[in-house]
Design a protein around this motif. Sequence first.
Motif, short mmCIF file in Angstrom:
data_model
loop_
_atom_site.label_atom_id
_atom_site.label_comp_id
_atom_site.label_asym_id
_atom_site.label_seq_id
_atom_site.Cartn_x
_atom_site.Cartn_y
_atom_site.Cartn_z
N ASN A 97 0.89 -1.06 0.00
CA ASN A 97 0.02 -0.06 -0.01
C ASN A 97 0.80 1.37 0.05
O ASN A 97 1.61 1.42 1.00
CB ASN A 97 -0.97 0.07 1.21
CG ASN A 97 -1.88 1.09 1.29
OD1 ASN A 97 -1.59 2.27 1.17
ND2 ASN A 97 -3.28 0.63 1.13
N PRO A 98 0.78 2.22 -1.01
CA PRO A 98 1.63 3.29 -1.28
C PRO A 98 1.41 4.49 0.25
O PRO A 98 2.19 5.31 0.12
CB PRO A 98 1.30 3.55 -2.62
CG PRO A 98 0.20 3.31 -3.00
CD PRO A 98 0.02 1.98 -2.11
N MET A 99 0.13 4.28 0.38
CA MET A 99 -0.29 5.29 1.58
C MET A 99 0.77 4.84 2.97
O MET A 99 0.93 5.83 3.64
CB MET A 99 -1.57 5.21 1.84
CG MET A 99 -2.62 5.98 0.85
SD MET A 99 -2.31 7.51 0.62
CE MET A 99 -3.16 8.05 2.20
N SER A 149 5.99 4.74 1.74
CA SER A 149 6.05 5.82 1.07
C SER A 149 7.98 5.98 1.03
O SER A 149 8.72 5.66 1.65
CB SER A 149 5.92 7.10 1.44
OG SER A 149 6.24 8.16 0.84
N ASN A 150 8.10 6.07 -0.38
CA ASN A 150 9.72 6.48 -0.35
C ASN A 150 10.23 7.91 -0.16
O ASN A 150 11.39 8.07 -0.04
CB ASN A 150 9.98 6.18 -2.11
CG ASN A 150 9.72 4.87 -2.48
OD1 ASN A 150 9.99 3.71 -1.65
ND2 ASN A 150 9.18 4.46 -3.86
N GLU A 151 9.29 8.53 0.26
CA GLU A 151 9.60 10.15 0.55
C GLU A 151 9.89 10.28 2.12
O GLU A 151 10.89 10.63 2.27
CB GLU A 151 8.26 10.92 0.15
CG GLU A 151 7.93 11.02 -1.21
CD GLU A 151 6.86 12.15 -1.41
OE1 GLU A 151 6.36 12.54 -0.56
OE2 GLU A 151 6.48 12.05 -2.62
N SER A 152 9.02 9.69 2.91
CA SER A 152 9.34 9.76 4.34
C SER A 152 8.45 8.57 4.84
O SER A 152 7.39 8.10 4.43
CB SER A 152 8.80 10.99 4.82
OG SER A 152 7.32 11.18 4.65
N ARG A 196 6.10 6.64 7.18
CA ARG A 196 4.82 6.99 8.04
C ARG A 196 5.14 6.48 9.22
O ARG A 196 5.69 5.43 9.62
CB ARG A 196 3.85 6.25 7.30
CG ARG A 196 3.40 6.63 5.82
CD ARG A 196 3.61 8.05 5.50
NE ARG A 196 3.14 8.26 4.18
CZ ARG A 196 3.33 9.33 3.42
NH1 ARG A 196 4.17 10.30 4.37
NH2 ARG A 196 3.02 9.67 2.37
N ARG A 254 11.02 1.77 6.12
CA ARG A 254 9.94 2.51 5.27
C ARG A 254 8.90 2.64 6.26
O ARG A 254 8.20 3.48 5.69
CB ARG A 254 9.89 1.68 4.00
CG ARG A 254 11.08 1.42 2.97
CD ARG A 254 10.67 0.54 2.08
NE ARG A 254 10.33 -0.59 2.55
CZ ARG A 254 9.74 -1.65 1.81
NH1 ARG A 254 9.26 -1.44 0.39
NH2 ARG A 254 9.41 -3.01 2.14
N ASP A 269 0.89 8.79 12.14
CA ASP A 269 0.11 9.52 11.13
C ASP A 269 -1.02 8.18 11.22
O ASP A 269 -2.33 8.80 10.69
CB ASP A 269 0.93 9.24 9.84
CG ASP A 269 2.24 10.07 9.95
OD1 ASP A 269 1.87 11.17 10.26
OD2 ASP A 269 3.32 9.65 9.66
#
Length: 213
Positions: free
Chosen positions: A70-72, A75-78, A80, A117, A156
């Motif tokens: 699940n991309p939510m 995330s590759n950005e930060s 969760r 991740r 989150d």
Amino acid sequence: MNKIYSAAAVTITLLATGCASNSKTYDNAAGRNTIYEDVSSTSSTVAGIGVESQDVVSMTDQMMRDMLQNPMLVSNESARRIIIDSEYLVNESTSRINKNMLTDRLRINLNRAANGRMVFVGRHFSDMVNKERELKRSGVVDAGTIRTTQATAGADFRLGGRISSLDAMDTNTQLKSRYHQVTFEMVDLELGTIVWSGIYEFKKTAQDDIVYR
């Protein structure tokens, strides 16, 4: 005289033999050896229609694999921040189960598989964290070697869910069946939206005389 000695010898021999044979009737051996079984096996020596080890393993493995896609949540950005504990996992079923077995196994395996991740907030350890923070800020102990922060980590997302069941019984054969439905949902702790859902279901039939503790 020799006949008397011979008779006595035979008597002593018979008595000794009798004692030896009688001693064998007492079974002083240890009890049945402990049997180690595969926790994911469906052919357990003791089994009923409740939630058992193979169900815990199977459902948490399935949920873990699904969450990691699940991309939510990943995330590759930060990374969760996620809370996974049993506080909002409600057992409405007729099965007796320690809910922590589900959430602990799910959290630990996710933490290992996510490899940074995802970040897991140990809200169930908040009392321990707050006591240590109080000691540091009062000067009783030093600040440690990592960091000091103004507040503890906010999350989150948090896991919630429900365990439900439906029972049936054949009064002729005394067979019982139980259908389980276990749902997990990840909730956005700002918006209240559900960003991921998972469901696991199974049905068992047996002459249920197993006691779950």
